[in-house]
Scaffold this motif. Structure first.
Motif, PDB file in Angstrom:
ATOM      1  N   GLY A  57       0.810  -1.214   0.000  1.00  0.00           N
ATOM      2  CA  GLY A  57       0.000   0.000   0.000  1.00  0.00           C
ATOM      3  C   GLY A  57       0.841   1.261   0.000  1.00  0.00           C
ATOM      4  N   GLU A  58       0.164   2.359   0.207  1.00  0.00           N
ATOM      5  CA  GLU A  58       0.816   3.661   0.219  1.00  0.00           C
ATOM      6  C   GLU A  58       1.943   3.691   1.250  1.00  0.00           C
ATOM      7  N   SER A 104      -2.557  -3.555  -9.923  1.00  0.00           N
ATOM      8  CA  SER A 104      -2.586  -2.098  -9.748  1.00  0.00           C
ATOM      9  C   SER A 104      -1.242  -1.414  -9.967  1.00  0.00           C
ATOM     10  N   SER A 105      -0.228  -2.176 -10.348  1.00  0.00           N
ATOM     11  CA  SER A 105       1.110  -1.570 -10.462  1.00  0.00           C
ATOM     12  C   SER A 105       1.406  -0.983 -11.837  1.00  0.00           C
TER      13      SER A 105
END
Length: 183
Positions: A51-52, A97-98
């Motif tokens: 995650g972030e 998501s990358s």
């Protein structure tokens, strides 16, 4: 040209592994480099690890780098219970998501001892890769039924000239050119 392959089977004598070895052999003469990503050591997908502010685990970062450096990706997989094997789905989950699959040319080959050739897994993989915004090249997608009958029993190499021709055509279609149809 660099083609990265992802294998949905971890078995040492996998019939899908035979297809990957044949792909390497068929592309050697034209200078295409075919490599296979090691997805067996990936951790289970967990967005909290990525995650972030988090740094992706080293095996995930290596997979993403391999996909980013490839001109095309060839996914070769068996079908389990009418679906995609967990190890392959896990690898794709890490890539969703990358962004490495955006506009990446991709082919899908499923091989199975059944006559249908893993058509359920093939359709699922195509849909997943399209959702990941990969460019699925239809001519690079095959379902190979009764795969065991098409391989040499002792060496595991392709013994069926028709399958060799189909695989060669699928690999050639991954090479970008204006006449290739994509979906």
């Amino acid at each position: 040209m660099r083609i990265l392959t992802l294998s949905g089977s971890l078995r040492a004598r996998s019939t899908n592994g035979s297809l990957l070895r044949a792909a390497r052999t068929l592309t050697e003469a034209d200078g295409t480099a075919v490599t296979t990503a090691d997805i067996g050591g990936l951790p289970h997908f967990n967005p909290d690890l990525d995650g972030e502010g988090a740094v992706a685990p080293a095996p995930v970062a290596a997979l993403r780098k391999s996909v980013a450096e490839a001109d095309a990706v060839l996914v070769v997989s068996p079908e389990y219970a009418h679906g995609v094997p967990g190890v392959l789905k896990n690898a794709l989950d890490w890539l969703v998501s990358s962004g490495e699959f955006i506009d990446r040319r991709v082919g899908v080959i499923t091989a199975s001892p059944s006559p249908t050739g893993g058509d359920y897994a093939n359709a699922q993989l195509r849909e997943t890769l399209r959702m990941m915004t990969g460019t699925v090249v239809d001519e690079s997608c095959l379902t190979v039924g009764t795969i065991s009958a098409k391989l040499d029993r002792d060496t595991g190499e392709i013994a069926d000239p028709e399958l060799t021709a189909q695989l060669k055509t699928a690999l050639q279609a991954l090479t970008p050119n204006p006449t290739t149809t994509t979906a």
